[in-house]
Scaffold this active site. Structure first.
Site, mmCIF file in Angstrom:
data_model
loop_
_atom_site.group_PDB
_atom_site.id
_atom_site.type_symbol
_atom_site.label_atom_id
_atom_site.label_comp_id
_atom_site.label_asym_id
_atom_site.label_seq_id
_atom_site.Cartn_x
_atom_site.Cartn_y
_atom_site.Cartn_z
ATOM 1 C CG ASP A 1 -2.118 0.844 1.087
ATOM 2 O OD1 ASP A 1 -2.335 1.372 -0.025
ATOM 3 O OD2 ASP A 1 -2.850 1.010 2.067
ATOM 4 N N GLY B 1 0.246 5.383 -4.462
ATOM 5 C CA GLY B 1 -0.337 6.665 -4.872
ATOM 6 C C GLY B 1 0.221 7.821 -4.047
ATOM 7 C CD GLU C 1 -12.872 -5.738 -2.137
ATOM 8 O OE1 GLU C 1 -11.656 -6.033 -2.169
ATOM 9 O OE2 GLU C 1 -13.770 -6.573 -1.970
ATOM 10 C CG ASN C 2 -7.472 -2.685 -5.938
ATOM 11 O OD1 ASN C 2 -6.508 -3.427 -5.788
ATOM 12 N ND2 ASN C 2 -7.781 -1.758 -5.031
HETATM 13 C C1 FPP Z 1 -1.730 0.073 -3.565
HETATM 14 O O1 FPP Z 1 -1.282 1.412 -3.531
HETATM 15 C C2 FPP Z 1 -1.129 -0.643 -4.710
HETATM 16 C C3 FPP Z 1 -1.799 -1.283 -5.706
HETATM 17 C C4 FPP Z 1 -3.275 -1.381 -5.762
HETATM 18 C C5 FPP Z 1 -1.107 -1.922 -6.835
HETATM 19 C C6 FPP Z 1 0.089 -2.720 -6.454
HETATM 20 C C7 FPP Z 1 0.710 -3.308 -7.653
HETATM 21 C C8 FPP Z 1 2.033 -3.313 -7.912
HETATM 22 C C9 FPP Z 1 3.054 -2.732 -7.025
HETATM 23 C C10 FPP Z 1 2.520 -3.961 -9.151
HETATM 24 C C11 FPP Z 1 2.801 -5.431 -8.944
HETATM 25 C C12 FPP Z 1 3.127 -6.081 -10.228
HETATM 26 C C13 FPP Z 1 3.133 -7.413 -10.483
HETATM 27 C C14 FPP Z 1 3.363 -7.922 -11.837
HETATM 28 C C15 FPP Z 1 2.866 -8.403 -9.448
HETATM 29 P P1 FPP Z 1 -2.370 2.564 -3.584
HETATM 30 O O2 FPP Z 1 -2.567 2.936 -5.017
HETATM 31 O O3 FPP Z 1 -3.592 2.130 -2.874
HETATM 32 O O4 FPP Z 1 -1.655 3.726 -2.829
HETATM 33 P P2 FPP Z 1 -2.389 4.874 -1.982
HETATM 34 O O5 FPP Z 1 -3.066 4.168 -0.850
HETATM 35 O O6 FPP Z 1 -1.256 5.722 -1.547
HETATM 36 O O7 FPP Z 1 -3.335 5.562 -2.905
#
Ligand code: FPP
Length: 249
Positions: free
Chosen positions: A29, A32, A76-77
């Site tokens: 997490d 973003g 949920e994403n």
């Molecule tokens: C959460 O951060 C992250 C994700 C929903 C995506 C995670 C995916 C990767 C790191 C890529 C992995 C790749 C492979 C091929 C396995 P967020 O966007 O919720 O961050 P925030 O809470 O700060 O908004």
């Protein structure tokens, strides 16, 4: 502990090799927020997150932790902006295509858990290719939860078992924990001993609800793209300081 040691392939000397977790699960997490802090688009955070994951996988190999499971995309994403969902799907596909050769060289066995049938067909193709090509590898077991939801996983297991009962192939009395587990996406994979969540939230967020029953949970404020070997070392140190009782005294 000096940074030099953490960067090296050797297990830091104050960690006990015998008491390392056999399986680490991670909720990645904070991508973003990491990007926003730098005035970058969110997508750059995800992109950087891939490098972090790659390094963690290598670190597990170096420190002889046999299994790693990462939560890449939850059920949920899909509620995120369409542009971000599309970006993530393309990113997964691109990374799988790009990294397959290296995974073979490094003896990684990759598998995916989740409802994969609704993913874009071109992504499904890369997923199937990477699972087939690496299935006989004997190194680290790397599991990627994609379009994964813990409740949904449990419901699909119940439905499959109910059909077996309806057909007379199973009796209700035969349903126990070990049978139930065989119907989960993670069948054959040991339960995680340690769950790490980055960026401070104290939630499981529908991740491996059944499998995490006795896992130790470690939450760090560090945002996922900044989660390096030193951060992992800290998580492992905290894990080794816990007393795992599994409900006993
Ligand atoms: C959460 O951060 C992250 C994700 C929903 C995506 C995670 C995916 C990767 C790191 C890529 C992995 C790749 C492979 C091929 C396995 P967020 O966007 O919720 O961050 P925030 O809470 O700060 O908004």
């Amino acid at each position: 502990m000096t940074l030099k040691l953490i960067v090296s392939k050797d297990l830091p000397t104050d960690l006990d090799q015998i008491r390392l977790p056999k399986h680490v699960a991670i909720i990645m997490d904070g991508n973003g927020r990491w990007a926003k802090l730098r005035g970058l688009p969110r997508m750059m955070g995800h992109q950087r997150g891939v490098d972090t994951l790659k390094d963690l996988l290598r670190c597990c190999r170096d420190w002889r932790i046999p299994a790693l499971t990462a939560y890449a995309f939850s059920t949920e994403n899909w509620g995120r902006p369409l542009e971000e969902v599309k970006f993530l799907m393309t990113l997964f596909e691109r990374v799988l295509r790009r990294e397959l050769r290296e995974m073979m060289e490094e003896n990684v066995r990759i598998s995916f858990v989740g409802n994969l049938e609704v993913l874009p067909p071109s992504l499904q193709l890369e997923i199937n290719r990477s699972m087939n090509d690496t299935q006989d590898n004997t190194g680290i077991q790397f599991t990627v939860a994609t379009n994964y939801g813990g409740r949904q996983e449990i419901i699909q297991a119940c439905q499959t078992i109910a059909i077996q009962v309806q057909k007379g192939l199973l009796t209700p009395e035969e349903i126990n924990e070990s049978l139930f587990e065989r119907y989960l996406y993670t069948s054959g994979i040991t339960h995680p001993d340690l769950l790490i969540r980055t960026s401070g939230e104290m939630r499981i967020s529908n991740f491996l609800l059944w499998q995490l029953a006795y896992a130790e949970i470690y939450v760090t404020q560090t945002l996922w793209p900044d989660f390096n070997r030193e951060e992992f070392y800290k998580a492992l140190l905290a894990y080794q300081q816990r007393e795992r009782r599994f409900g006993k005294v």
